[in-house]
Design a protein around this motif. Sequence first.
Motif, PDB file in Angstrom:
ATOM      1  N   THR A  72       9.741  -0.620 -24.983  1.00  0.00           N
ATOM      2  CA  THR A  72       9.034  -0.286 -24.133  1.00  0.00           C
ATOM      3  C   THR A  72       7.969   1.359 -24.658  1.00  0.00           C
ATOM      4  OG1 THR A  72       7.651  -1.039 -22.036  1.00  0.00           O
ATOM      5  CG2 THR A  72       8.910  -0.066 -22.737  1.00  0.00           C
ATOM      6  N   VAL A  73       6.597   0.833 -24.324  1.00  0.00           N
ATOM      7  CA  VAL A  73       6.039   1.818 -24.233  1.00  0.00           C
ATOM      8  C   VAL A  73       5.263   1.888 -22.804  1.00  0.00           C
ATOM      9  CG1 VAL A  73       3.835   3.709 -25.290  1.00  0.00           C
ATOM     10  CG2 VAL A  73       5.608   1.678 -26.747  1.00  0.00           C
ATOM     11  N   GLY A  74       5.534   3.312 -22.161  1.00  0.00           N
ATOM     12  CA  GLY A  74       4.710   3.280 -20.995  1.00  0.00           C
ATOM     13  C   GLY A  74       5.058   4.822 -20.365  1.00  0.00           C
ATOM     14  N   PRO A  75       5.503   4.551 -18.150  1.00  0.00           N
ATOM     15  CA  PRO A  75       5.848   5.809 -17.704  1.00  0.00           C
ATOM     16  C   PRO A  75       6.736   5.486 -17.644  1.00  0.00           C
ATOM     17  CG  PRO A  75       4.333   4.300 -17.017  1.00  0.00           C
ATOM     18  CD  PRO A  75       4.705   3.777 -17.565  1.00  0.00           C
ATOM     19  N   GLU A  76       7.622   6.409 -17.009  1.00  0.00           N
ATOM     20  CA  GLU A  76       8.731   6.590 -16.516  1.00  0.00           C
ATOM     21  C   GLU A  76       9.410   5.402 -15.714  1.00  0.00           C
ATOM     22  OE1 GLU A  76      12.675   7.251 -14.837  1.00  0.00           O
ATOM     23  OE2 GLU A  76      11.435   8.477 -16.755  1.00  0.00           O
ATOM     24  N   ASP A  77       8.430   4.082 -14.627  1.00  0.00           N
ATOM     25  CA  ASP A  77       7.958   3.182 -14.315  1.00  0.00           C
ATOM     26  C   ASP A  77       8.739   1.842 -15.120  1.00  0.00           C
ATOM     27  OD1 ASP A  77       8.235   4.518 -11.995  1.00  0.00           O
ATOM     28  OD2 ASP A  77       6.463   3.720 -11.241  1.00  0.00           O
ATOM     29  N   ALA A  78       8.264   2.011 -16.272  1.00  0.00           N
ATOM     30  CA  ALA A  78       8.699   1.274 -17.455  1.00  0.00           C
ATOM     31  C   ALA A  78      10.168   1.203 -17.593  1.00  0.00           C
ATOM     32  CB  ALA A  78       7.906   1.348 -18.706  1.00  0.00           C
ATOM     33  N   LYS A  79      10.827   1.947 -17.589  1.00  0.00           N
ATOM     34  CA  LYS A  79      12.462   1.730 -17.467  1.00  0.00           C
ATOM     35  C   LYS A  79      12.863   0.256 -17.037  1.00  0.00           C
ATOM     36  CE  LYS A  79      14.625   5.767 -18.917  1.00  0.00           C
ATOM     37  NZ  LYS A  79      13.365   6.687 -18.582  1.00  0.00           N
ATOM     38  N   ASP A  80      11.723   0.072 -15.324  1.00  0.00           N
ATOM     39  CA  ASP A  80      12.010  -1.157 -14.718  1.00  0.00           C
ATOM     40  C   ASP A  80      11.968  -2.555 -15.789  1.00  0.00           C
ATOM     41  OD1 ASP A  80      12.493   0.241 -12.404  1.00  0.00           O
ATOM     42  OD2 ASP A  80      10.396  -0.086 -11.961  1.00  0.00           O
TER      43      ASP A  80
ATOM     44  N   LYS B 245      15.368  -5.187 -16.632  1.00  0.00           N
ATOM     45  CA  LYS B 245      14.674  -6.076 -16.663  1.00  0.00           C
ATOM     46  C   LYS B 245      15.553  -7.298 -17.570  1.00  0.00           C
ATOM     47  CE  LYS B 245      13.678 -10.947 -14.577  1.00  0.00           C
ATOM     48  NZ  LYS B 245      12.661 -10.813 -14.390  1.00  0.00           N
ATOM     49  N   ALA B 246      14.805  -6.784 -19.049  1.00  0.00           N
ATOM     50  CA  ALA B 246      15.841  -6.961 -20.005  1.00  0.00           C
ATOM     51  C   ALA B 246      17.388  -7.286 -20.692  1.00  0.00           C
ATOM     52  CB  ALA B 246      14.461  -7.119 -21.111  1.00  0.00           C
ATOM     53  N   LEU B 247      17.236  -6.050 -19.938  1.00  0.00           N
ATOM     54  CA  LEU B 247      18.669  -5.645 -20.156  1.00  0.00           C
ATOM     55  C   LEU B 247      19.708  -6.636 -19.349  1.00  0.00           C
ATOM     56  CD1 LEU B 247      18.893  -2.054 -20.541  1.00  0.00           C
ATOM     57  CD2 LEU B 247      18.666  -3.521 -21.982  1.00  0.00           C
ATOM     58  N   SER B 248      19.478  -7.026 -18.318  1.00  0.00           N
ATOM     59  CA  SER B 248      20.253  -7.671 -17.387  1.00  0.00           C
ATOM     60  C   SER B 248      20.600  -8.964 -17.547  1.00  0.00           C
ATOM     61  CB  SER B 248      19.404  -7.624 -15.670  1.00  0.00           C
ATOM     62  OG  SER B 248      17.651  -8.018 -16.071  1.00  0.00           O
ATOM     63  N   MET B 249      18.976 -10.142 -18.724  1.00  0.00           N
ATOM     64  CA  MET B 249      18.842 -10.821 -18.716  1.00  0.00           C
ATOM     65  C   MET B 249      19.429 -11.004 -20.278  1.00  0.00           C
ATOM     66  SD  MET B 249      14.263 -11.789 -19.461  1.00  0.00           S
ATOM     67  CE  MET B 249      14.892 -13.217 -19.815  1.00  0.00           C
ATOM     68  N   GLY B 250      20.338 -10.092 -20.904  1.00  0.00           N
ATOM     69  CA  GLY B 250      21.965 -10.233 -21.533  1.00  0.00           C
ATOM     70  C   GLY B 250      20.720  -9.087 -23.052  1.00  0.00           C
ATOM     71  N   ALA B 251      20.161  -8.497 -23.319  1.00  0.00           N
ATOM     72  CA  ALA B 251      19.374  -7.324 -24.406  1.00  0.00           C
ATOM     73  C   ALA B 251      20.981  -5.963 -24.654  1.00  0.00           C
ATOM     74  CB  ALA B 251      18.369  -7.174 -24.279  1.00  0.00           C
ATOM     75  N   ASP B 252      20.783  -5.653 -25.667  1.00  0.00           N
ATOM     76  CA  ASP B 252      22.696  -4.570 -25.620  1.00  0.00           C
ATOM     77  C   ASP B 252      21.833  -3.618 -25.617  1.00  0.00           C
ATOM     78  OD1 ASP B 252      24.269  -6.857 -26.775  1.00  0.00           O
ATOM     79  OD2 ASP B 252      22.616  -7.097 -28.050  1.00  0.00           O
TER      80      ASP B 252
END
Length: 261
Positions: free
Chosen positions: A63-71, A75-82
């Motif tokens: 992702t490209v974005g501000p600090e909050d973009a880590k949210d 979410k994607a990591l909790s879905m299963g991304a590595d």
Amino acid sequence: MSLRIVVCVKYVPDATGDRHFADDLTVDRDDVDGLLSELDEYAVEQALQIAEEADDAEVTVLTVGPEDAKDALRKALSMGADKAVHVEDDDLHGTDVMGTSLVLAKAIEKTGYDVVIAGMASTDGTMGVLPAILAERLGVPQVTLLSEVSIEDGVVKGRRDGDTASEQLEASLPAVVSVTDQSGEARYPSFKGIMAAKKKPVESLDLSDLDIEADEVGLEGSWTAVDSATERPARTAGTIVKDEGEGGKQLAEFLASQKFI
């Protein structure tokens, strides 16, 4: 060799919130909650399904974005991304699709990939052109707006549904793919997935890491600009037609005054 899947995701303002423009006519992202774009959840889901079918695969969300973009990444990591890659830089404020595609292309090349998967559009800009521009920047084929997608023997295949026909498309890897909201419901993160996401690596990059100059992005480097914006007027009370024998006539007159008939 491991199949390297990169999923482009975006942190967007909640569509149910009170969205408006800031003084510089960019979207005000400070006064409204943000989240992972719903359309990008379908891209994450398809990436995970492809990885599950492969003998060896790794899914990276970018992702490209501000600090909050880590949210959005969490979410994607909790879905299963590595793993995840976050490009954050103050000079990115106001970047349009051309600048965003440049940043994504540089980050994808740095990360390494075999296939890039994106949603059909972002829910804030809704332009829907980024996957095609990204493919051009990377110099690889694009297979976009797929309702069904699979990868086998170095070839990505999918079905694109139109108004009058469906097309079967394919391209050799590396390639850029985008999927629609008809590609399959995205999974919900499990408690185990949420806990595991906290330990997964998130790489942080800025413009200097990608050899991008500040004047190539941001408001200064944008190819497009918003000249003016006017807030939508508040909703007024509706017109009530009481049927006391003349209801049909009054309704017809109202519809005619609004040019509906």
